[in-house]
Design a protein around this motif. Structure first.
Motif, PDB file in Angstrom:
ATOM      1  N   ASP A  37       0.805  -1.224   0.000  1.00 32.76           N
ATOM      2  CA  ASP A  37       0.000   0.000   0.000  1.00 32.76           C
ATOM      3  C   ASP A  37       0.836   1.272   0.000  1.00 32.76           C
ATOM      4  O   ASP A  37       0.280   2.374   0.073  1.00 32.76           O
ATOM      5  N   ARG A 103      -8.868  -7.156   7.900  1.00 31.07           N
ATOM      6  CA  ARG A 103      -9.711  -6.618   6.828  1.00 31.07           C
ATOM      7  C   ARG A 103      -9.456  -5.128   6.611  1.00 31.07           C
ATOM      8  O   ARG A 103      -9.658  -4.620   5.512  1.00 31.07           O
ATOM      9  N   ARG A 104      -9.039  -4.437   7.652  1.00 34.53           N
ATOM     10  CA  ARG A 104      -8.755  -3.007   7.513  1.00 34.53           C
ATOM     11  C   ARG A 104      -7.543  -2.801   6.612  1.00 34.53           C
ATOM     12  O   ARG A 104      -7.483  -1.843   5.838  1.00 34.53           O
ATOM     13  N   TRP A 106      -6.671  -4.949   4.317  1.00 33.14           N
ATOM     14  CA  TRP A 106      -6.994  -5.495   3.007  1.00 33.14           C
ATOM     15  C   TRP A 106      -7.814  -4.547   2.151  1.00 33.14           C
ATOM     16  O   TRP A 106      -8.044  -4.817   0.959  1.00 33.14           O
ATOM     17  N   LYS A 107      -8.312  -3.462   2.725  1.00 33.58           N
ATOM     18  CA  LYS A 107      -9.135  -2.541   1.940  1.00 33.58           C
ATOM     19  C   LYS A 107      -8.355  -2.051   0.727  1.00 33.58           C
ATOM     20  O   LYS A 107      -7.146  -1.843   0.784  1.00 33.58           O
ATOM     21  N   SER A 108      -9.079  -1.802  -0.366  1.00 29.39           N
ATOM     22  CA  SER A 108      -8.419  -1.428  -1.611  1.00 29.39           C
ATOM     23  C   SER A 108      -7.859  -0.015  -1.532  1.00 29.39           C
ATOM     24  O   SER A 108      -8.303   0.814  -0.750  1.00 29.39           O
ATOM     25  N   GLU A 121     -13.431   4.887  -1.601  1.00 32.10           N
ATOM     26  CA  GLU A 121     -13.137   4.097  -0.396  1.00 32.10           C
ATOM     27  C   GLU A 121     -12.733   5.033   0.733  1.00 32.10           C
ATOM     28  O   GLU A 121     -11.859   5.878   0.584  1.00 32.10           O
ATOM     29  N   VAL A 123     -10.628   5.721   3.450  1.00 29.58           N
ATOM     30  CA  VAL A 123      -9.362   5.140   3.885  1.00 29.58           C
ATOM     31  C   VAL A 123      -8.932   5.611   5.268  1.00 29.58           C
ATOM     32  O   VAL A 123      -7.859   5.235   5.734  1.00 29.58           O
ATOM     33  N   LYS A 126      -8.256   2.688   7.399  1.00 27.30           N
ATOM     34  CA  LYS A 126      -7.040   1.991   6.975  1.00 27.30           C
ATOM     35  C   LYS A 126      -5.802   2.743   7.449  1.00 27.30           C
ATOM     36  O   LYS A 126      -4.840   2.136   7.953  1.00 27.30           O
ATOM     37  N   GLN A 390     -15.321 -10.843  -3.372  1.00 27.16           N
ATOM     38  CA  GLN A 390     -14.601  -9.840  -2.590  1.00 27.16           C
ATOM     39  C   GLN A 390     -13.485 -10.468  -1.769  1.00 27.16           C
ATOM     40  O   GLN A 390     -12.363  -9.947  -1.723  1.00 27.16           O
TER      41      GLN A 390
END
Length: 427
Positions: A37, A103-104, A106-108, A121, A123, A126, A390
Motif C-alpha cells: 500500500d 480486513r482493515r 486489506w481494503k483497496s 473508499e 481510507v 485503513k 470480494q
C-alpha cells in the motif's frame, strides 16, 4: 528465588515459538502490507488517538500500560517479570489486534501521503490501522531492546527505513498514562473471555467457526459486566460468527441434575434412603440447586437435607452447547438452518480458494478469475457470489472448465464437489 532459572534448548525454543516468532510475524504482516500500500509514516497524517476506532485505542492503551509495567519491573531488577508481561502483550497483539484488523489492511487503495488514493473508499480507518500498528511496533522495538537486542534492532532499522543507526541509541519509551483506558481494557478482556468460551462451546458441538450460528447466550458474574457486554457485543458476534447475543441467566443455559449423596444419606436414613431419593427426584431441581449453592438446608416433606447431602450437576439445554468457567457461562445454539448452511459453505469455499492462491504462488494482491464445474456450487454462489468475489479478489466467477494454464483442484466439503481453477487476471 521463587522461580528457578532454567535454560537450555527446550526452554529457549519455547521462548522462540511463543514470543519471538509471534512478534516477528506481526512485524512481517505489517511490512508486507505497508509495502503493497506504499505506506509512509512520515507522509501520512493519522487521526488523533481519541478519534481512532476502539480497537486502536485499546491496543495503544495496553501498550502504554505495558511500558509502565516493564519500566517498573526493570527498575526493580525483575527482568523475568518484564519479559513475561511483554509476552502477554505480544499474544494479545497477534491473536486479537492484528487478527481482528486484517480486513482493515486489506481494503483497496494505495496510501500516497494525501490521506489515501482509493477512489470511493473511506481510507481513514485503513490509515488509522497502519499508523497504530506502526507506533506499536516502533515502541515495542525500543521497549524490548534490552531483552532481545538483535531482533529488535533489525526490526527497528527497517521500520525507520534505515534512517537511524540503531534502536540502542534511542531514548527508552515513557508511558503516557492519559492513553490508558481501564474501561476499554475491561471491555476487551471480557470480549476475549466470552469469545474463547464460545469457541470452546462450538468445539464441544463439533461446529467449526466458519459455520455461522444464530445466537450466543452469555451469563456474566455481575451487572457491571452486563453493561460492558453491550459494548463488547460487536467484537463477540464477529469472533464467534453468530448473528445475535443475548444476556442470560444460568437457568437459560443448563438444566440441573440433583442426586442424593448416598455415602452420607445412607447411614442417616437407612432403609428410608429410597424415599429420600424419590422426594429429591420429585423436587424442583433448579430450586434445590439454588439452595445448595447458597449453603441452605433443603426441605423435602418430612426430610431436611444439608447442602452436602445433595450432589448437583448440569446438562446443556438440548438446543445449546455450553462452556462454563470462573463464574461465566456461554452457550451457542446448535441448529444450522439452510440459510446458515449456505453462508457457512460460502466461507468454506473462500477458505479453499485462498489456500489454492497460496499453493499456486500467487501474489497476495493479485486479482484472479475463478472457474468451477460440477454444478454443486450453483445455489451457494447464487446467494453469496459477491462475498466470495470480494474475499478471494476474484474479478469473475465462471461456471466453465478452467483453462490449461489454470491452477486447478477438486474440492469436496459439506457434501459439495466441484473442480475449481484459478488464474491471475492480467486485464
Amino acid at each position: 528465588p521463587a522461580n528457578n532459572i532454567n535454560f537450555g534448548f527446550g526452554t529457549a525454543d519455547e521462548v522462540r515459538r511463543q514470543f519471538i516468532i509471534p512478534l516477528w510475524n506481526v512485524y512481517s504482516f505489517f511490512v508486507t502490507y505497508a509495502n503493497i500500500d506504499r505506506f509512509d509514516p512520515a507522509a501520512i497524517d493519522p487521526p488523533p488517538v481519541s478519534e481512532r476506532p476502539d480497537l486502536d485505542r485499546w491496543i495503544l492503551s495496553e501498550l502504554h500500560q505495558l511500558i509502565a509495567d516493564v519500566t517498573h519491573s526493570l527498575e526493580n531488577f525483575d527482568p523475568d517479570g518484564a519479559a513475561r508481561r511483554a509476552e502477554e502483550f505480544v499474544e494479545s497483539l497477534s491473536n486479537w489486534y492484528v487478527r481482528r484488523s486484517r480486513r482493515r489492511f486489506w481494503k483497496s487503495g494505495l496510501l500516497d501521503g494525501q490521506n489515501g488514493s482509493a477512489a470511493g473508499e473511506d481510507v481513514a480507518d485503513k490509515i488509522s490501522a497502519y499508523a497504530t500498528l506502526y507506533d506499536v511496533l516502533l515502541t515495542l522495538t525500543k521497549l524490548l531492546a534490552p531483552i532481545i537486542p538483535f531482533v529488535t534492532d533489525a526490526m527497528y532499522r527497517n521500520l525507520v527505513n534505515y534512517s537511524r543507526e540503531s534502536v540502542h541509541l534511542e531514548n527508552y519509551p515513557v508511558a503516557d498514562l492519559s492513553l490508558v483506558d481501564d474501561r476499554l481494557n475491561e471491555v476487551t478482556r471480557l470480549a476475549q473471555r466470552v469469545s474463547s468460551m464460545g469457541r470452546a462451546a462450538r468445539s464441544r458441538a463439533q461446529i467449526k467457526v466458519r459455520q455461522p450460528l444464530e445466537k450466543v447466550l452469555v451469563k456474566t458474574r455481575s451487572t457491571i459486566e452486563h453493561e460492558l457486554l453491550s459494548v463488547a457485543e460487536p467484537q463477540i458476534l464477529d469472533e464467534l460468527n453468530v448473528r445475535t447475543l443475548e444476556v442470560a441467566e444460568e437457568t437459560d443455559l443448563v438444566e440441573y441434575v440433583v442426586q442424593p449423596n448416598l455415602p452420607l444419606l445412607g447411614p442417616l436414613y437407612g432403609r428410608r434412603v429410597g424415599e429420600v431419593r424419590q422426594s429429591l427426584s420429585d423436587a424442583d431441581s433448579t430450586a434445590v440447586a439454588a439452595s445448595v449453592s447458597a449453603g441452605q438446608p433443603i426441605t423435602l416433606g418430612e426430610f431436611v437435607l444439608e447442602p452436602d447431602h445433595v450432589l448437583v450437576s448440569t446438562e446443556d439445554k438440548p438446543w445449546l452447547s455450553v462452556s462454563a468457567d470462573a463464574g461465566y457461562t456461554v452457550g451457542v445454539t446448535t441448529e444450522v438452518t439452510s440459510d446458515l448452511l449456505l453462508e457457512g459453505q460460502a466461507r468454506e469455499l473462500v477458505h479453499r480458494i485462498q489456500n489454492m492462491r497460496r499453493d499456486a504462488g500467487f501474489d497476495i494482491a493479485d486479482h484472479i478469475v475463478t472457474y468451477y464445474t460440477g454444478g454443486d456450487l450453483d445455489e451457494l454462489l447464487a446467494h453469496h457470489s459477491d462475498y466470495v468475489s470480494q474475499e478471494t479478489l476474484s474479478t469473475e466467477l465462471l461456471n466453465d472448465p478452467p483453462p490449461d494454464e489454470a491452477y486447478a483442484e477438486v474440492q469436496s466439503f459439506d457434501g459439495l464437489n466441484a473442480r475449481i481453477g484459478i488464474v491471475v487476471d492480467r486485464d
